[in-house]
Structures are given as C-alpha cells and as structure tokens.
Design a protein around this motif. Structure first.
Motif, mmCIF file in Angstrom:
data_model
loop_
_atom_site.group_PDB
_atom_site.id
_atom_site.type_symbol
_atom_site.label_atom_id
_atom_site.label_comp_id
_atom_site.label_asym_id
_atom_site.label_seq_id
_atom_site.Cartn_x
_atom_site.Cartn_y
_atom_site.Cartn_z
ATOM 1 N N ILE A 187 0.827 -1.210 0.000
ATOM 2 C CA ILE A 187 0.000 0.000 0.000
ATOM 3 C C ILE A 187 0.858 1.255 0.000
ATOM 4 C CG2 ILE A 187 -0.292 0.208 2.503
ATOM 5 C CD1 ILE A 187 -3.341 0.593 1.705
ATOM 6 N N ASN A 188 2.012 1.215 0.626
ATOM 7 C CA ASN A 188 2.843 2.418 0.669
ATOM 8 C C ASN A 188 3.987 2.374 -0.317
ATOM 9 O OD1 ASN A 188 1.455 3.902 2.570
ATOM 10 N ND2 ASN A 188 2.363 2.744 4.254
ATOM 11 N N ALA A 189 3.901 1.481 -1.266
ATOM 12 C CA ALA A 189 4.990 1.370 -2.232
ATOM 13 C C ALA A 189 4.943 2.511 -3.234
ATOM 14 C CB ALA A 189 4.893 0.044 -2.971
ATOM 15 N N ASP A 190 6.106 2.763 -3.831
ATOM 16 C CA ASP A 190 6.161 3.706 -4.941
ATOM 17 C C ASP A 190 5.718 2.937 -6.187
ATOM 18 O OD1 ASP A 190 6.922 5.310 -7.068
ATOM 19 O OD2 ASP A 190 8.531 6.236 -5.903
ATOM 20 N N ARG A 191 4.455 3.133 -6.584
ATOM 21 C CA ARG A 191 3.847 2.216 -7.545
ATOM 22 C C ARG A 191 4.605 2.161 -8.863
ATOM 23 N NH1 ARG A 191 -1.470 0.751 -6.120
ATOM 24 N NH2 ARG A 191 -1.887 0.135 -8.256
ATOM 25 N N ILE B 7 7.823 -0.976 -12.736
ATOM 26 C CA ILE B 7 8.736 -1.051 -13.875
ATOM 27 C C ILE B 7 10.063 -1.712 -13.547
ATOM 28 C CG2 ILE B 7 7.730 0.937 -15.054
ATOM 29 C CD1 ILE B 7 10.214 2.502 -14.212
ATOM 30 N N ALA B 8 10.375 -1.870 -12.269
ATOM 31 C CA ALA B 8 11.698 -2.430 -11.936
ATOM 32 C C ALA B 8 11.910 -3.854 -12.469
ATOM 33 C CB ALA B 8 11.927 -2.367 -10.432
ATOM 34 N N PRO B 9 10.979 -4.799 -12.264
ATOM 35 C CA PRO B 9 11.267 -6.165 -12.744
ATOM 36 C C PRO B 9 11.449 -6.265 -14.258
ATOM 37 C CG PRO B 9 9.452 -6.181 -11.209
ATOM 38 C CD PRO B 9 9.728 -4.761 -11.515
ATOM 39 N N PRO B 10 10.541 -5.655 -15.078
ATOM 40 C CA PRO B 10 10.801 -5.741 -16.520
ATOM 41 C C PRO B 10 12.136 -5.106 -16.900
ATOM 42 C CG PRO B 10 8.657 -4.756 -16.122
ATOM 43 C CD PRO B 10 9.273 -4.976 -14.808
ATOM 44 N N LEU B 11 12.483 -4.026 -16.223
ATOM 45 C CA LEU B 11 13.721 -3.331 -16.564
ATOM 46 C C LEU B 11 14.946 -4.221 -16.321
ATOM 47 C CD1 LEU B 11 14.171 -0.570 -17.672
ATOM 48 C CD2 LEU B 11 14.647 0.266 -15.382
ATOM 49 N N THR B 12 14.919 -4.982 -15.241
ATOM 50 C CA THR B 12 16.058 -5.875 -14.987
ATOM 51 C C THR B 12 16.194 -6.876 -16.126
ATOM 52 O OG1 THR B 12 14.583 -7.191 -13.660
ATOM 53 C CG2 THR B 12 16.128 -5.827 -12.472
ATOM 54 N N VAL B 13 15.048 -7.412 -16.588
ATOM 55 C CA VAL B 13 15.111 -8.398 -17.669
ATOM 56 C C VAL B 13 15.614 -7.740 -18.944
ATOM 57 C CG1 VAL B 13 13.756 -9.988 -19.044
ATOM 58 C CG2 VAL B 13 13.296 -9.762 -16.637
ATOM 59 N N VAL B 14 15.128 -6.531 -19.229
ATOM 60 C CA VAL B 14 15.541 -5.837 -20.449
ATOM 61 C C VAL B 14 17.054 -5.621 -20.439
ATOM 62 C CG1 VAL B 14 15.439 -3.625 -21.629
ATOM 63 C CG2 VAL B 14 13.346 -4.736 -20.899
ATOM 64 N N LEU B 15 17.577 -5.181 -19.297
ATOM 65 C CA LEU B 15 19.015 -4.914 -19.233
ATOM 66 C C LEU B 15 19.814 -6.200 -19.373
ATOM 67 C CD1 LEU B 15 19.147 -2.186 -16.477
ATOM 68 C CD2 LEU B 15 19.620 -1.934 -18.889
ATOM 69 N N ALA B 16 19.326 -7.258 -18.735
ATOM 70 C CA ALA B 16 20.060 -8.525 -18.833
ATOM 71 C C ALA B 16 20.043 -9.042 -20.265
ATOM 72 C CB ALA B 16 19.453 -9.553 -17.882
ATOM 73 N N SER C 193 9.720 -0.890 -2.672
ATOM 74 C CA SER C 193 8.896 -1.858 -1.939
ATOM 75 C C SER C 193 8.454 -1.326 -0.589
ATOM 76 C CB SER C 193 9.670 -3.142 -1.685
ATOM 77 O OG SER C 193 10.075 -3.705 -2.879
ATOM 78 N N ASN C 194 9.165 -0.331 -0.061
ATOM 79 C CA ASN C 194 8.861 0.209 1.252
ATOM 80 C C ASN C 194 8.914 -0.887 2.307
ATOM 81 O OD1 ASN C 194 8.249 2.164 3.090
ATOM 82 N ND2 ASN C 194 6.043 1.859 2.922
ATOM 83 N N ASN C 195 9.943 -1.697 2.239
ATOM 84 C CA ASN C 195 10.113 -2.795 3.173
ATOM 85 C C ASN C 195 11.556 -2.752 3.652
ATOM 86 O OD1 ASN C 195 11.094 -5.493 3.858
ATOM 87 N ND2 ASN C 195 9.072 -6.197 3.264
ATOM 88 N N LYS C 196 11.737 -2.989 4.957
ATOM 89 C CA LYS C 196 13.089 -2.815 5.488
ATOM 90 C C LYS C 196 14.051 -3.868 4.963
ATOM 91 C CE LYS C 196 11.592 -0.455 9.577
ATOM 92 N NZ LYS C 196 11.085 -0.608 10.939
#
Lengths: 325, 400, 163
Positions: A69-73, A78-87, A130-133
């Motif tokens: 709920i408090n994540a930066d949506r 976009i982070a997971p697709p971006l990792t795949v694109v870069l790889a 993720s807003n997770n420690k």
C-alpha cells in the motif's frame, strides 16, 4: 539485407533463445541440485520433469501481482521488466558463431560492462520502492556490492582486450582462434584474469557465495521480498539470464568462443557456456555465503590491486612479445 | 552516555537494558523485526533489532509465540498422562524430555530404576544426542548458506543421517519421533532382537560420513571467516545467564552433568567432555561435532553391554489414577543436547495427588536465548543469524 | 527439609540453618529463608561457595486454606536453585515464602539469567520482583489478564483474542 531488418530478426532470435535456455536452465539447476543433495528434483511434469518451467511460468502468471500500500507504484512496477531488459540487452553483443551475433559492436566489451553495471539501478528501484526494510537492506547491499565489483570486473575484462588489441568481442575470439585461448595462453595474465572475472561477475549477478543482497536466511528474499506473481518471476528470470550471459561472455573472453574442432562453432559456444553455467551452479550448491563487509574487503583488498597488476602485466607482455616483433 | 556498541566492539558484554534515549537523535536508528515469521529464527521467535546502518545497537528478544501452557496442563493431567506431552517440548530431542520428566517423578515417588532400564535410557539419550546435533548442523549450515545454496545441501545430508537414527528408534518404540517409551520406574519397550546390529550399522554410517561434513562446512574457509570471533559468549557470561551445554563448554567451562552429576548409568562409563576456549560460533560448532563423535563412542560401548534383568521397577500401570499420591518437591536434570534440562516438580495436586501440584521446566534453550542481548550489539544482521543458529534454540522448549 | 533428587550439600545446609535461620517447610521442599536475607544468601552462595551457574526460579501459588485458623492467607512460595561448576556439581536450593501481594528482591544484579526466569514467573504466577530492570510479561501477551498458573485461574478460562 536491410540492416534494420537483420537486427530485428537477430533480436527476436536472441531474446527467444536466451529466454528458453534460461527457463530450462532453472529446470537443470533444480535437477542438478537435487542430485547433489541425494534427492530427485522435479519429476512430475513431463519426462524427468522437463515441463516444470512451463508449469512454473503458468503458476507465476496466474498469481496476483500485489503492490504494497505504501509502495512507490511506478518504480515498483517497472523495476522487474527493466532488470530483464538490461540482462537481455547484454546478450546482444555476445557472438555465438563467426557471424551469429546480433550487433557486432566495435566497443562490445565496453557496452557489455556499461549495461551490466546499469542492472544495479532496477535492483535499487525495486528495493527502495517496496517500502520494506528487508528489501531496503538488500538493495543497499546490492548497490554497494555492484559498485565495488564493477572495478575488478572491468580490470579483468581489460586483460583480453589488451591482449587481443580490440574491444569487439568477435575480434577477441578471432584473435584467440589464431593464437590460443586466453585462459591458457599466454600463461599467466589470461588465466588469472579469468579467476578474477568469475567471482567479480558472480558478485555482480548476486550468486552464491556473493548473494548477500537476497540472502534469504537473513533478509527473507532481499529486494524481491514484496514481489509476487510475475514480478517475482521476472526478477528471478533476470538473475538467471544475467548468470547465463556471464557464462557466455566468460567463454568468449577466455575460452575462445566458438572455437573448437570437429563440430560447428555454435555447438562449441553453447557447450562452453553451459559448462561454465553448470560450474556456477556447482559452486552455488556447495558454498556458504560471505558477510557483506567481508565481501567488500575481498574486493578492495585483493581483487582490485590484483586486477591492476594483471592489467599491467598484460600490457608488459604485449609490449615485449608483440610490440617489439 | 553509553558508548555506541560498534565503537566498542571489543567489549564482549553489551548492556541489554541500554536506554536509546541517550543517543544523539540524529543517529537515526532503524528498527528491524527479525521474526516472528522469518526463515532463520528456528520457529516463531522475534528479535527486535535497533540498527545503525547494518550494525546492531540493541536487541530485544520476544518469546512466547509458541506458548502452549504445558505447565498449566501438568496441574490437570496425571503423571502418567504427562509423558507423551513432554515429547513435544523439545521436539528435536524428545527422549531427553521424557527422561527428565520420569526422573523427576521417580525422585518424587522414591522409585529405584533397574539397571537394565538405566542402560537402555543412556543408550537412547546418546542416540538422541547424535540425532539432535546432526539436525543442528544442518540448520546451522542453512543459516549460513541459505535455503537455496550450499547450506541446504548439508541440511539434506544431515537429515539423511538423522533418519538412520529415527529408524532405529522406530524399531524400538514404533514411533519415529514422539516415542512415549519411558515409564515412571522403567522403560516400556524392550530392546528387540537384532537391534544392536542395526544400531551399529547406523552409527558406522554416520561416523564414515562425518569427515565429509567437516570438509563441507567446518573446515571451509568461508565458514571460518563467518564464524571465527563472532558472537563470543565467554564462560563467565554463560554461567551468569544460566547457560549450560555446548555453549557453556565452548566458553571454556568444563561442566557436563553426564560426568559431573551422573544419572542413568553414566557413573559406570567414562564420558570425555569436549570443551573449547574461544566461545565463538566456531567453538560452539567444534564442541558439538566432538560431542557427536563422543556419543558415537558411548553408543558403541553401551550397545553390546546391556545387562540382563527387568526393564521396569514394577508392572506397567494401566490406569492413570493408580499413581500414589506423593508430597514434597523434587528436581531432576539431564544433560540434553542443549544443556541442563531440569524438571522441578511439587507433588500432591489434583486427581487425588496423582497430578503434580506445580511443575516447572528449566529449559536450556530459554537461557541460551537470554545471551542474545548481551552479545549481538556490535555485530551485523548477518552475524545475528549466524549466532542464533550456533546457539541452537528450540522454540518448543523455550515457550513450552 | 530437602529437595528430592537434588539435596543441598552438607555445608550449604549448614549455612542455611545456622547463618540464615532456615526453617522447615511443612509442604516439603528446600529450606525456607526470610525474604530480607534472600539476596544476601544468593550473593554468599555465588561468591563464597562457588555456586556460579544460575539454575531456576520456581514460584508456586497456595490459596488460603479453607480453615485459616492461623491466618496464613494466600501464599506464594518461590524456590531458587543455583548450580556449582565442574566435577561433582551440586544444586543449592532454598525457598522464599511471601504473601500473594508481596515482592521478592530480584536476583538480576547477581545473575543475569534470572531476568527471563523471573519475568516468566511474574507472568505465569504473578509474583512481583523488586528492582527487576525489565518487568514485562515473557510468555503471554502484554494485555493478558490474570496469571494462569495461580490455582484460582481455571484452565478453561475464556480468553478473547480481540481484547
């Protein structure tokens, strides 16, 4: 042929081939680790569990993609697709045969290293958003580790570049076909450069024993703690892709790429890549992991000075053996 | 003002009651809840860590997530009914729980146990110690190496070997895990024919594979790097905290109830107590590995020399209420794989005195967890996991 | 006047009776020492008699007898145990008897291990320990009402999870 069309075809082929190999490499790893641990590994779907990756994929796609709920949506999505694109992007310059290469760049090694170091950014994005420690700690570790190990990686990759006198990956392979694989010739710098390249690239790809960013016994799952469904699947996939690309690049830089007798070049390239890949698995399933500060001290105390010496010795070798002749 | 722990890392005994109000508010500590649901807290256990970066400044442990009210239950059930319930306390070494309980009841009721039963109990205790330490080794490797890495490989191997001992127990008692094989005044199950051969086979298999595990983990360079000098519990701190067992012995204190206050038939055999001096994770692991070897030796010595005679002081009791009412206080302790497992029992409770009036379990794991606030400050989160794995707490026993 | 299965050694028994005027407990168990001298005894045992390992704290609740002629009232008896180190290890035990609303000086300054055990006994039996540095419940949740190991706490007492 129109270069654009050619590029497009190669891109589609490379992406599909790499994704397929990655999917089945997960099957391979599970089978391999199962045998190592005196169990069977996947057996249910298909002969010898060969359809396991398909089933896993279906399972991951079916699952809901939860956003905390408090994540930066935006960043979180976009982070997971971006990792795949870069790889996948790094795979573009890897030559699989004399003319099987998507983009034969003159600065192939530079491109590879640049794109490889960019993968830190989506990892940081996923951890931060993720807003997770735990994710946050994992991301901070990943960045510290990635930035540090970039230096020995660059230094180790420089050795083949100096020896071959080119930054193009296919030129490096052609030089090795003519003179011998850098892992064995000239005795010294090439082999040690490989020994430096492997841990540094493992650290960059976050594999054991350098997988502290996602150390699941400490940080649950590190950056991917909050990801579910295909988001998690993509992060997982990117990690394997990265490892696969590393194996391919290592076999190109140090083991002569497609060079080999009897069989077509592609076979040799795939064989070498998968051999290194399996070696990485072997390491993964038999070692415990380092602590983050120990990892840093290995990098800065040993790998960086050693890498500098290697680059110097490669330069000297070139100077005395080829420069004079 | 207190010194910030990572500045004073050499100081081995941190202040667990540290008042964080005395810190500079700019220090910006992060609170991380490790658990109660976490892969390496060995059950449901919560560590509230106050972190400065990744360095721990203060630790507040929370237990009780697995509290089942066994001690209240003891006031309602009769003594005979209690034995199977105690299997579930320390679920990694159920034999020890049964033994400590029946020994306390025997002391309370004044029952003398025949020699054959004492021998069998000793044998079961040593086999259980091997099984328990093997499980610890696997779990410790997993804490260091992760469930998806080298640690899990050793974990699988250790479970494979532990299974051999559980098979042997199954042959004897019919159960793999919750045995209920001890009675007040003796043992329920006699040694079956051919059992000794099976025990020998299991022990030999474990002994031949132990060096492999040592190469895998204990002599591995990364492992040594991770554990040497980490989480030092010195002997003085151990004794103050009431820590017993391998953690105390790793701190250089030569204390083992098997040798020092012999129960069962430990007075008839020689127990060589393994100690170490460093008190860190590596020393604790070394002590446990030595204890596996020592237990293997003891089992070899015991298995072929079980004396003839009755296995119980009297016929088995059929009805739970037949236990005579007993007043008074009694205490019995065994050296469980985790330390002194004691039962303090006050007799003469409900059910016409067949239930204890009050029963208290002195669990070694509870004391061992008490050391965490003293030793963890100054270490990183990774070390916290390594230390937690090396002290080997069993939450079922901590919370009861 | 002994703990079955783990009697005090003779010198400790002598110390308890002669110096600390320990008394027989009608309900059995270790000798009873006055609350005011309890801390002194623990210190003496630790420093002079080398009982260094912290053993246990056990509190038991005794409701007021039906015919309370002597005015005994509701009691809590707390047994303590310390263990000596090494070969021939012995347990030194004594008991402290307090009214149900009384308090016992804590052993935490002497033995750090008493911390959690005393918290547990406070939690389950409801005995207060004077000067405990961290007097919270250990096993049960912070908002629990009552002390389950008291004899007047029925085993089927209803507990609402939403309280």
């Amino acid at each position: 042929m129109n270069p654009w069309l050619r590029g497009l075809i190669y891109a589609v082929v490379v992406i599909n081939v790499f994704l397929t190999i990655t999917a089945w490499s997960i099957w391979f790893e599970r089978k391999f680790s199962g045998r190592m641990q005196s169990r069977l590994g996947p057996t249910f779907y298909g002969p010898m569990g060969l359809l396991q990756p398909v089933v896993d994929g279906i399972k991951l796609i079916q699952k809901e993609f939860l956003i905390p709920i408090n994540a930066d949506r935006l960043l979180f999505v976009i982070a997971p697709p971006l990792t795949v694109v870069l790889a996948l992007g790094t795979a573009a310059v890897v030559p699989f045969g004399a003319d099987i290469i998507a983009a034969d760049l003159d600065i192939g090694v530079l491109y590879l290293l640049a794109l490889g170091s960019l993968t830190i950014i989506p990892v940081w994005m996923s951890g931060w958003s993720s807003n997770n420690k735990y994710a946050m700690l994992g991301a901070m570790r990943a960045v510290a580790q990635g930035v540090s190990y970039e230096i020995p990686l660059v230094l180790a990759s420089l050795v083949p570049v100096i020896l071959a006198g080119s930054m193009s990956l296919s030129d490096i392979v052609r030089f090795q076909i003519k003179h011998g694989w850098f892992a064995f010739w000239p005795p010294g710098p090439g082999f040690f450069a490989f020994l430096f390249f492997l841990p540094a690239s493992l650290a960059e790809a976050n594999r054991i024993p350098f997988d502290i960013p996602e150390a699941e016994s400490e940080l649950i799952a590190g950056v991917s703690t909050e990801y579910t469904g295909m988001g998690f699947g993509l992060l997982y996939l990117a990690e394997y892709l990265h490892t696969l690309v590393i194996s391919a690049v290592a076999s190109v830089l140090f083991f002569g790429g497609w060079d080999g007798p009897f069989a077509p070049g592609l076979h040799w390239m795939v064989l070498k890549t998968l051999g290194l890949f399996a070696g990485i698995f072997w390491v993964r399933w038999s070692l415990v992991r380092f602590r983050s500060d120990q990892l840093m001290s290995i990098c800065w105390r040993y790998l960086v000075p050693g890498g500098l010496i290697l680059v110097m010795s490669a330069g000297l070798w070139v100077h005395f053996h080829r420069g004079s002749g | 003002m207190e010194m910030i722990p990572h500045v004073a890392k050499a100081r081995r005994r941190a202040n667990p009651y540290l008042d964080l109000g005395s810190y500079d508010p700019e220090a910006d500590l992060m609170v991380l809840n490790l658990g109660p649901q976490h892969p390496s807290t060995h059950g449901v256990f919560r560590l509230k860590l106050y972190l400065d970066g990744e360095i721990i400044v203060k630790v507040v442990p929370f237990v009780g997530y697995l509290h089942r009210g066994v001690e209240k239950l003891c006031e309602k059930l009769t003594m005979v009914q209690l034995i199977p319930i105690f299997d579930k306390n320390d679920y990694v070494s159920p034999m020890m729980n049964e033994q400590s309980l029946v020994m306390a009841f025997e002391a309370l009721l004044g029952i003398e146990v025949p020699r054959r039963a004492r021998y069998v109990r000793t044998l079961l205790a040593e086999l259980q110690r091997i099984a328990s330490h093997l499980l610890w080794l696997g779990a410790f490797a997993m804490d260091l190496g992760g469930a998806l890495g080298g640690g899990s490989t050793l974990f699988m191997y250790c479970f494979r070997e532990r299974e051999l001992i559980l098979d042997v127990f199954e042959d004897l008692t019919g159960c793999r895990f919750h045995y209920n094989t001890h009675m007040i005044g003796g043992n329920r199950h006699d040694v079956p024919a051919g059992w000794a051969t099976k025990v020998h086979a299991a022990i030999n298999a474990i002994e031949t594979r132990l060096p492999e595990y040592e190469t895998f983990l204990i002599t591995n360079d990364i492992y040594i790097e991770r554990t040497r000098g980490v989480g030092v519990v010195d002997g003085q701190l151990s004794m103050d905290l009431g820590i017993t067992g391998p953690v105390l012995r790793a701190g250089g204190v030569d204390h083992d109830l098997r040798r020092d206050a012999p129960y069962h038939c430990y007075d008839e055999i020689e127990v060589r107590v393994a100690t170490a001096t460093a008190g860190d994770c590596e020393a604790r692991a070394a002590v446990r590995m030595a204890e596996i070897r020592e237990s293997i030796r003891l089992v070899r010595e015991l298995i072929d020399n079980i004396p003839e005679g009755p296995l119980g002081a009297r016929k088995p009791i059929k009805t739970p209420l037949a236990e005579k009412a007993a007043k008074g206080h009694a205490y019995a302790a065994v050296e469980s794989p985790r330390g002194e497992l004691g039962i303090y029992v006050i007799g003469g409770g409900d059910n016409k005195g067949a239930s204890p009036y009050r029963l208290k379990i002195r669990s070694p794991s509870l004391h061992v967890l008490g050391c965490l606030p003293y030793i963890l400050p100054g270490h990183s989160v990774s070390d916290a996991v390594a230390v937690l794995g090396s002290v080997d707490p069993i939450m079922g026993e901590v919370d009861r | 006047m002994k703990l079955l299965g783990a009697e005090n050694s003779e010198e400790v028994q002598k110390l308890l009776i002669e110096q600390f005027e320990a008394m027989e407990n009608s309900l059995g168990g270790p000798p009873v020492v006055a609350v005011v001298r309890h801390l002194e005894l623990a210190k003496k045992l630790r420093d002079e008699y080398q009982y260094r390992i912290f053993g246990f704290v056990v509190a038991a609740h005794y409701p007021a007898p039906a015919k309370d002629a002597n005015g005994v009232g509701e009691l809590i008896r707390v047994s303590y145990g310390l263990r000596s180190v090494g070969k021939g290890t012995k347990l030194a035990t004594w008991q402290v008897c307090i009214p149900v609303d009384g308090a016992i000086p804590t052993l935490v300054p002497l033995f750090a291990g008493a911390d959690w055990q005393e918290r547990e006994q406070f939690d389950l039996v409801g005995v207060r320990f004077d000067g405990h540095p961290d007097p919270r419940r250990l096993m049960l949740s912070e908002d629990w009402q009552g002390h389950p190991l008291r004899k007047d706490y029925a085993i089927d007492t209803k507990v609402h999870p939403w309280r």
